[in-house]
Write a protein that holds these residues in place. Sequence first.
Motif, PDB file in Angstrom:
ATOM      1  N   THR D  82       0.830  -1.206   0.000  1.00  0.00           N
ATOM      2  CA  THR D  82       0.000   0.000   0.000  1.00  0.00           C
ATOM      3  C   THR D  82       0.865   1.257   0.000  1.00  0.00           C
ATOM      4  OG1 THR D  82      -1.687  -1.242   1.209  1.00  0.00           O
ATOM      5  CG2 THR D  82      -1.907   1.150   1.206  1.00  0.00           C
ATOM      6  N   LEU D  83       2.017   1.170   0.689  1.00  0.00           N
ATOM      7  CA  LEU D  83       2.922   2.317   0.737  1.00  0.00           C
ATOM      8  C   LEU D  83       3.363   2.711  -0.667  1.00  0.00           C
ATOM      9  CD1 LEU D  83       5.568   1.918   3.596  1.00  0.00           C
ATOM     10  CD2 LEU D  83       3.940   3.800   3.258  1.00  0.00           C
ATOM     11  N   PHE D  84       3.756   1.678  -1.450  1.00  0.00           N
ATOM     12  CA  PHE D  84       4.218   1.986  -2.807  1.00  0.00           C
ATOM     13  C   PHE D  84       3.095   2.629  -3.608  1.00  0.00           C
ATOM     14  CE2 PHE D  84       4.781   1.396  -7.246  1.00  0.00           C
ATOM     15  CZ  PHE D  84       6.123   1.703  -7.453  1.00  0.00           C
ATOM     16  N   ASP D  85       1.949   1.987  -3.602  1.00  0.00           N
ATOM     17  CA  ASP D  85       0.886   2.499  -4.457  1.00  0.00           C
ATOM     18  C   ASP D  85       0.446   3.895  -4.046  1.00  0.00           C
ATOM     19  OD1 ASP D  85      -1.837   3.038  -5.537  1.00  0.00           O
ATOM     20  OD2 ASP D  85      -1.446   1.115  -6.525  1.00  0.00           O
ATOM     21  N   TYR D  86       0.281   4.068  -2.725  1.00  0.00           N
ATOM     22  CA  TYR D  86      -0.237   5.361  -2.270  1.00  0.00           C
ATOM     23  C   TYR D  86       0.745   6.492  -2.559  1.00  0.00           C
ATOM     24  CZ  TYR D  86      -2.024   9.185   0.440  1.00  0.00           C
ATOM     25  OH  TYR D  86      -2.470  10.433   0.791  1.00  0.00           O
ATOM     26  N   ILE D  87       2.021   6.261  -2.267  1.00  0.00           N
ATOM     27  CA  ILE D  87       3.006   7.324  -2.521  1.00  0.00           C
ATOM     28  C   ILE D  87       3.070   7.650  -4.013  1.00  0.00           C
ATOM     29  CG2 ILE D  87       5.483   7.879  -2.427  1.00  0.00           C
ATOM     30  CD1 ILE D  87       5.571   6.213   0.211  1.00  0.00           C
ATOM     31  N   ARG D  88       3.016   6.610  -4.842  1.00  0.00           N
ATOM     32  CA  ARG D  88       3.110   6.846  -6.280  1.00  0.00           C
ATOM     33  C   ARG D  88       1.922   7.639  -6.822  1.00  0.00           C
ATOM     34  NH1 ARG D  88       3.310   2.129 -10.891  1.00  0.00           N
ATOM     35  NH2 ARG D  88       1.415   1.543  -9.773  1.00  0.00           N
ATOM     36  N   ALA D  95       2.208  17.611  -5.942  1.00  0.00           N
ATOM     37  CA  ALA D  95       2.684  17.087  -7.233  1.00  0.00           C
ATOM     38  C   ALA D  95       2.505  15.573  -7.298  1.00  0.00           C
ATOM     39  CB  ALA D  95       4.156  17.472  -7.456  1.00  0.00           C
ATOM     40  N   PRO D  96       1.278  15.121  -7.124  1.00  0.00           N
ATOM     41  CA  PRO D  96       1.075  13.672  -7.151  1.00  0.00           C
ATOM     42  C   PRO D  96       1.418  13.104  -8.530  1.00  0.00           C
ATOM     43  CG  PRO D  96      -1.042  14.846  -7.156  1.00  0.00           C
ATOM     44  CD  PRO D  96       0.027  15.873  -6.930  1.00  0.00           C
ATOM     45  N   LYS D  97       1.907  11.848  -8.536  1.00  0.00           N
ATOM     46  CA  LYS D  97       2.262  11.132  -9.778  1.00  0.00           C
ATOM     47  C   LYS D  97       3.518  11.706 -10.441  1.00  0.00           C
ATOM     48  CE  LYS D  97      -2.644  10.192 -10.299  1.00  0.00           C
ATOM     49  NZ  LYS D  97      -3.059  11.036  -9.163  1.00  0.00           N
ATOM     50  N   SER D  98       4.297  12.454  -9.655  1.00  0.00           N
ATOM     51  CA  SER D  98       5.529  13.020 -10.215  1.00  0.00           C
ATOM     52  C   SER D  98       6.743  12.159  -9.904  1.00  0.00           C
ATOM     53  CB  SER D  98       5.745  14.442  -9.673  1.00  0.00           C
ATOM     54  OG  SER D  98       5.904  14.405  -8.259  1.00  0.00           O
ATOM     55  N   LEU D  99       6.606  11.186  -8.999  1.00  0.00           N
ATOM     56  CA  LEU D  99       7.752  10.372  -8.588  1.00  0.00           C
ATOM     57  C   LEU D  99       7.984   9.219  -9.571  1.00  0.00           C
ATOM     58  CD1 LEU D  99       6.865  10.111  -4.780  1.00  0.00           C
ATOM     59  CD2 LEU D  99       8.656  11.553  -5.795  1.00  0.00           C
ATOM     60  N   SER D 100       9.240   8.889  -9.796  1.00  0.00           N
ATOM     61  CA  SER D 100       9.561   7.711 -10.612  1.00  0.00           C
ATOM     62  C   SER D 100       9.334   6.459  -9.766  1.00  0.00           C
ATOM     63  CB  SER D 100      11.018   7.767 -11.067  1.00  0.00           C
ATOM     64  OG  SER D 100      11.862   7.517  -9.936  1.00  0.00           O
ATOM     65  N   ASP D 101       9.336   5.312 -10.430  1.00  0.00           N
ATOM     66  CA  ASP D 101       9.148   4.055  -9.691  1.00  0.00           C
ATOM     67  C   ASP D 101      10.309   3.833  -8.726  1.00  0.00           C
ATOM     68  OD1 ASP D 101       6.783   3.697 -11.063  1.00  0.00           O
ATOM     69  OD2 ASP D 101       7.650   2.343 -12.556  1.00  0.00           O
ATOM     70  N   LEU D 107      11.385   5.674  -1.217  1.00  0.00           N
ATOM     71  CA  LEU D 107      10.640   6.347  -0.140  1.00  0.00           C
ATOM     72  C   LEU D 107       9.905   5.328   0.725  1.00  0.00           C
ATOM     73  CD1 LEU D 107       9.448   9.384  -2.235  1.00  0.00           C
ATOM     74  CD2 LEU D 107      10.845   9.501  -0.128  1.00  0.00           C
ATOM     75  N   ALA D 108       9.364   4.273   0.093  1.00  0.00           N
ATOM     76  CA  ALA D 108       8.718   3.217   0.877  1.00  0.00           C
ATOM     77  C   ALA D 108       9.770   2.560   1.775  1.00  0.00           C
ATOM     78  CB  ALA D 108       8.076   2.191  -0.051  1.00  0.00           C
ATOM     79  N   ALA D 109      10.951   2.319   1.213  1.00  0.00           N
ATOM     80  CA  ALA D 109      12.026   1.701   1.996  1.00  0.00           C
ATOM     81  C   ALA D 109      12.415   2.596   3.167  1.00  0.00           C
ATOM     82  CB  ALA D 109      13.251   1.423   1.090  1.00  0.00           C
ATOM     83  N   TYR D 110      12.545   3.867   2.916  1.00  0.00           N
ATOM     84  CA  TYR D 110      12.944   4.800   3.980  1.00  0.00           C
ATOM     85  C   TYR D 110      11.932   4.775   5.131  1.00  0.00           C
ATOM     86  CZ  TYR D 110      13.970   9.171   6.401  1.00  0.00           C
ATOM     87  OH  TYR D 110      14.266  10.107   7.367  1.00  0.00           O
ATOM     88  N   ILE D 111      10.669   4.861   4.785  1.00  0.00           N
ATOM     89  CA  ILE D 111       9.629   4.868   5.826  1.00  0.00           C
ATOM     90  C   ILE D 111       9.620   3.551   6.592  1.00  0.00           C
ATOM     91  CG2 ILE D 111       7.111   4.869   6.179  1.00  0.00           C
ATOM     92  CD1 ILE D 111       6.993   6.955   3.843  1.00  0.00           C
ATOM     93  N   LEU D 112       9.761   2.434   5.885  1.00  0.00           N
ATOM     94  CA  LEU D 112       9.760   1.121   6.561  1.00  0.00           C
ATOM     95  C   LEU D 112      10.986   0.998   7.461  1.00  0.00           C
ATOM     96  CD1 LEU D 112       8.548  -1.033   3.528  1.00  0.00           C
ATOM     97  CD2 LEU D 112       7.290  -0.671   5.675  1.00  0.00           C
ATOM     98  N   GLU D 113      12.115   1.456   6.972  1.00  0.00           N
ATOM     99  CA  GLU D 113      13.349   1.354   7.758  1.00  0.00           C
ATOM    100  C   GLU D 113      13.264   2.218   9.012  1.00  0.00           C
ATOM    101  OE1 GLU D 113      17.254   2.095   9.319  1.00  0.00           O
ATOM    102  OE2 GLU D 113      15.982   3.633   8.376  1.00  0.00           O
TER     103      GLU D 113
END
Lengths: 400, 400, 152, 152
Positions: D82-88, D95-101, D107-113
């Motif tokens: 969900t983290l990946f999908d929501y952030i993307r 600026a939603p949908k501006s991040l690359s995969d 960013l998901a990794a950073y938050i989880l870590e």
Amino acid sequence: SAAAGTAAGLLQPRGARAEADIPEWTKAAGARARGYGTPAAAEASVQRAIIEPWQDVAPAFSLSGTPHHRLRGTITPNGLHYEVHHGGRPDIDPARHRLMIHGLVERPLQFDLEALERYPMATAIHFLECAGNSLFNAVMPEPMQAGCDMLHGLVSNTEWSGIPVKVLMEEAGVQPEGKWVVAAGADGPSLARSVPMEKIMQDGMLALYQNGERIRPEQGYPMRLLLPGFEGNMNIKWLTSLWVTEAPVHTKDESGEYTEILADGSSLQFTFAMGVKSFITHPSATMTMSGPGFYEISGLAWSGAGKVAKVEVSADGGASWAEAALAAPVLPQALTRFSLPWHWDGSPLVLMSRATDETGAVQPARADWKARYHASSFLHYNAIQPWQITAEGAVQNVYL
Amino acid sequence: SAAAGTAAGLLQPRGARAEADIPEWTKAAGARARGYGTPAAAEASVQRAIIEPWQDVAPAFSLSGTPHHRLRGTITPNGLHYEVHHGGRPDIDPARHRLMIHGLVERPLQFDLEALERYPMATAIHFLECAGNSLFNAVMPEPMQAGCDMLHGLVSNTEWSGIPVKVLMEEAGVQPEGKWVVAAGADGPSLARSVPMEKIMQDGMLALYQNGERIRPEQGYPMRLLLPGFEGNMNIKWLTSLWVTEAPVHTKDESGEYTEILADGSSLQFTFAMGVKSFITHPSATMTMSGPGFYEISGLAWSGAGKVAKVEVSADGGASWAEAALAAPVLPQALTRFSLPWHWDGSPLVLMSRATDETGAVQPARADWKARYHASSFLHYNAIQPWQITAEGAVQNVYL
Amino acid sequence: EGPGLGQPLETAEIPFYATYVKPDGTGLPEGSGTAADGEALYAAKCASCHGATGSEGPVMPPVGPNDIWAKPAGSYWPYATTLFDYIRRAMPLEAPKSLSDDETYALAAYILERNGVIDAETAMTAETLPQVKMPNHGNFLDVWARQGAKPW
Amino acid sequence: EGPGLGQPLETAEIPFYATYVKPDGTGLPEGSGTAADGEALYAAKCASCHGATGSEGPVMPPVGPNDIWAKPAGSYWPYATTLFDYIRRAMPLEAPKSLSDDETYALAAYILERNGVIDAETAMTAETLPQVKMPNHGNFLDVWARQGAKPW
Ligand code: HEC
Ligand code: HEC
Ligand SMILES: [Ca+2]
Ligand SMILES: [Ca+2]
Ligand SMILES: [Ca+2]
Ligand SMILES: [Ca+2]
Ligand SMILES: [Ca+2]
Ligand SMILES: [Ca+2]
Ligand SMILES: [Co+2]
Ligand SMILES: [Co+2]
């Protein structure tokens, strides 16, 4: 619980991300909440149709009709409720406005808004219809080609909340001889009508709110009389006085403008309740069919005498009729939405609807209506509305 | 028929004409009809209450609450329907907007507005309530002194018209494994929720019209999902996609924001329908009583599970209860107005209302609600609202 | 049942437009006016909307009937008293309640005279106006009396 | 019953935000990112709203729980996908949908870590993200499965 899929399964190319159109509003933050909303800019053409018969000399005498062909459902939004102003829309200071009750009462009284807010209130959904609604169909020799805003727009339907007038009359103490109430507005002409006490006590409402909020200026701010089912003109806007009398006083509107000349030259006076009526909104005049196939025929029906009992629809100019579905709840003296699935095969034909109310009254054909009245008469016109669909798909107003 | 009266009888001095106040608007012509109306200038303070929790850094996340203490009846006018924007209100070009239906369907389809206008439409009055409505009462250690706009404004009630989603799903052909539908909006965050197919097929509506006119931008223009009785967040605004899946996909909102932590630390997920609830609007916090005497207690009740069956009112802090009258028609998943005549003797006391719905569910006391949830929980708060009236007539929010 | 918050309303606080002159003349004030008095007034204050002599319009000509308006005030209405009250409260459209009682009598007289209902010499007053026999009086069916709220 | 006016929808016409990454990882794209990759990105694009290290807020800190937010995305949510999908789809707010995969994985990794759910070295990818065991997973009662539309 994450089952490791194969790389092939998980990594299906989501080419769509690149190729699909992502509109700019989906890539940005939008606007903040606001105190009071307005329609979308793209809907700016959804407006009331303005009718000003004497625009050059008397612009304050002005009407506007609800664009029913652009609306769905049964509630009319406040911004689009029809207007009839005999002397324009006054700009009233609510702090200085008062309601007087006087005449044949034990205790002549006056009420300001602050006091009225303390009174018990009732709520009900009701149509209002100008006695002159659909006038063009009544009197034009050839059918006018216009939308439902011009043709039938002087009827609307909202939720009204306010004080049963009975409560205020009882506080004033009506004397036994008090059989009528002359209601007058605070507008320039002080528009006045004589109303039977029976109606006032049965369901007359001092309406203060419409669709939840305070009544709009064009609907009588800060207060109007509501007489469910009675011609719009009697539902006095900007109400300032209720004068109890033994008899009607023959005000201007009940002497001429809101009387009807019959075919034999005699006239009807004190014609109050609106008759049973309906018209199809989808499709309707000024629209163009988008090709043969499925359509839902949809429209509005109502009666001043109570609930709509039945709406029949004909797609062959009246040769055969099918019963339409009525959207629940069907309420008395309220617009009722009817609908019927239909397949248009592309050939020319005439669509029409015919409503029956709970008293058994049925909408007349235009010719039957015309036969009853003098040629100049146009009030309380409730004849069946036929829409002709041409082979090209144009929807047109016709007389049958 | 004119009986000649005596001069004395006919010519009674009408001194009133000279002495009575005739306001200036009664001596002039007013304004002309207009295409789209707005409220009276004197009502400009009747606005939604804006709540922006992170105004400095994230103003697009903004809410506004319906000022129920300024309204009457049950319909919310479109301009005052509550808003919750997770990423602001997008400005959508309706000509470029489309609704996609895809996933576990036989025929993935897309619809533009022109095509959708041809579909059969249904009409119904329903409340929408944000799962977070009344959050301040849920979590503030001391009762916040604010009006019903702030305290309970995230619920509103309008007439919705649109296409039963079932009709569109059947056109696409749902595969047997298709048990959920992930609905997504065209706003910046593309807000998405997993909805049971059962609900979609039962009464899910693609709402295009609200109180008769096209849905306002803040309500999802040009279209939104309507799921009667379900928490507001699931009624996806600016709806652009319905993706049929075998199971919920655990979107952001169903993973955290719209789940509830219980007292034991575990959480509820997929809590959809709103519980039975009511509050008194007249009188309510921020108002001042205008002296002892008669008042009508009036308020709103509703339930996501169906119709309101009963509303009881207490004027002694819950020691005794009397049943209020419910304004007809009482509709399922719709705000219902209740009222009760009452005499205030001027002494301090606590007023409150308690609703029961047709399933027998009853509003809990605040302490009972709090006992079930973690201290931080504030969603689906439906506890009884007590209003304390002081000897001075101040009406205040209290916890009992 | 109610809070009883109505305030007493004194007679002096009731403006004239909260009542209506009755067919028997009750409510008519002192004063008088003839058609001759009314002619110039009509030309100055009314003709722009209702026509040079009252039958031209465009607005609902009070003199007629004709193709513009089948229900002219001065001949179709059942009671002449209505003319006085309506003109006094409502006309002219842009300045309602600006006419004196004498002016109002004169305008009512002018309209009645133009319709041939009264002669040019008779002044309209609180005594004469209610006695005017309107030609269409007696030609109305009272639908409320006959069938109440049932639509015609 | 209907007019059958739906137009065929090709797969290529479906934007990513019309679907959602599923808990089993279906829908995840190629790419990868570590918490270290995410740290600077987070500071540049996210910290202004969610706090310098993700736990300060003011907006619903994804690292926690703490007094500001009891349901931090990186430890409370049942699935890391969900983290990946929501952030993307949704972040950053302006600026939603501006991040690359790759950026989104990082960013998901950073938050989880930062929540102690993964270690600093493990890159998040379409294969590793769905395998992350979220600490609160299994602590949810599915109310719909239990009682349908009946309110809790
Ligand atoms: C600026 C335009 C205007 C002027 C000037 C004007 N009127 Fe009128 N008059 C109207 C309008 C508009 C109506 C219709 C009002 C309504 O329908 O309620 C009307 C209605 C009337 C009627 C009732 C007609 C009917 O058949 O119901 C009478 C009588 C009348 N006016 C008399 C007068 C007199 C007398 C004057 C001059 C003192 C006057 N009017 C000046 C616009 C005007
Ligand atoms: C300008 C403010 C802003 C910025 C910058 C921002 N966010 Fe957010 N974020 C929000 C808001 C507001 C929400 C709540 C949205 C909602 O409730 O739907 C949110 C929600 C979230 C959530 C879900 C929180 C929860 O508990 O539901 C996550 C995760 C998140 N943001 C991650 C990020 C990341 C990663 C970035 C940087 C790429 C970022 N945000 C940048 C404002 C911002
Ligand atoms: Ca006062
Ligand atoms: Ca009439
Ligand atoms: Ca409205
Ligand atoms: Ca198309
Ligand atoms: Ca929920
Ligand atoms: Ca990388
Ligand atoms: Co009218
Ligand atoms: Co919500």
